[in-house]
Design an enzyme around this catalytic site. Structure first.
Site, short mmCIF file in Angstrom:
data_model
loop_
_atom_site.label_atom_id
_atom_site.label_comp_id
_atom_site.label_asym_id
_atom_site.label_seq_id
_atom_site.Cartn_x
_atom_site.Cartn_y
_atom_site.Cartn_z
N ASN A 75 0.80 -1.22 0.00
CA ASN A 75 0.00 0.00 0.00
C ASN A 75 0.84 1.27 0.00
OD1 ASN A 75 -2.52 1.73 0.73
ND2 ASN A 75 -1.10 2.09 2.43
N TYR A 140 3.25 9.39 -11.10
CA TYR A 140 2.34 8.64 -10.22
C TYR A 140 1.39 7.78 -11.05
CZ TYR A 140 -1.34 7.87 -6.71
OH TYR A 140 -2.28 7.30 -5.87
#
Length: 251
Positions: A75, A140
């Site tokens: 995560n 990203y």
């Protein structure tokens, strides 16, 4: 009691996910460069997922102590809001090292233990940013698309004993989101989501808990999109046009 390892569980989605598994009675280990908030009941192991050797050692220690590793959730993630003409090499490399190579390194280390024990579940946080073009997040976006590709590849190579899946959230009201967006920008995002709001981190945590459960035993190599309908209309969300900030933030 399962042994669950979650990277980046000191805040945001990771923190909510760690709490969800802990409430169910699982033994949860948080791998994060930052300590959790005071009062956290989840065990914290300082680790930077960009450092593969440190990640391997952390998992080896957990496995030696617990005897098995059942679920690993990659995560940990960072983002830097910047235009494509302003991306620095240092920023881009750090985003890729954490968001993409960090998932690969953590899953690789975990899978070696899971192959020997004959079962396991590998999960990761992707993003709808990997499905659509979103301005100011080129590096990203690319890493999150890469996470989905890793999910499919690991599933093909490690099935049937090891399952993989990733969750692709839309807008989630995390500290990272609040650090990057003004109140007006958050309102603008909400207007573009059919559900009319950001998701709560706990809603993403529930998805991870399901994916790790026996009820999802026939699910592998899949991406679960949780975005309140944001991508249902096949439109691109600009997420505001304000001048991007170059300050890095952690998820």
């Amino acid at each position: 009691m399962r042994t669950v390892v979650i990277s980046g569980a000191s805040s945001g989605i990771g923190e909510a996910t760690a709490a969800r598994f802990h409430r169910a009675g699982d033994h949860v280990v948080n791998l994060d460069v930052r300590p959790p908030r005071p009062g956290s009941a989840v065990r914290w192991v300082p680790a930077d997922v960009a450092d593969w050797s440190a990640t391997e050692q952390a998992l080896a220690d957990v496995h030696q102590e617990r005897g098995r590793i059942d679920v690993v959730i990659a995560n940990a993630g960072i983002s830097v809001r910047h235009g494509v003409l302003d991306i620095s090499e240092a920023d881009a490399r750090r985003v890729c090292d954490v968001n993409l190579l960090g998932v690969l390194g953590l899953w690789r280390a975990a899978a070696r233990h899971m192959v020997r024990q004959g079962e396991g579940v590998l999960l990761a946080t992707a993003s709808v940013n990997g499905l659509r073009g979103y301005p100011f997040y080129a590096d990203y976006n690319a890493t999150k698309a890469g996470v989905v590709a890793l999910c499919r590849t690991f599933a093909l190579e490690l099935s049937p004993h090891i399952r993989t899946a990733c969750v692709s959230p839309g807008a989630v009201l995390t500290p990272m989101q609040e650090a990057e967006y003004t109140g007006d920008m958050l309102d603008e995002v909400n207007r573009r989501i059919p559900a009319g709001r950001h998701a709560a981190p706990e809603e993403i945590a529930d998805a991870f808990f399901y994916l790790a459960s026996p009820e999802a035993r026939f699910l592998t190599g899949q991406e679960l999109v949780i975005d309140g309908g944001e991508t249902a209309g096949a439109t691109t969300s600009a997420f505001g046009t304000a001048t991007p900030s170059r300050e890095p933030v952690m998820s």
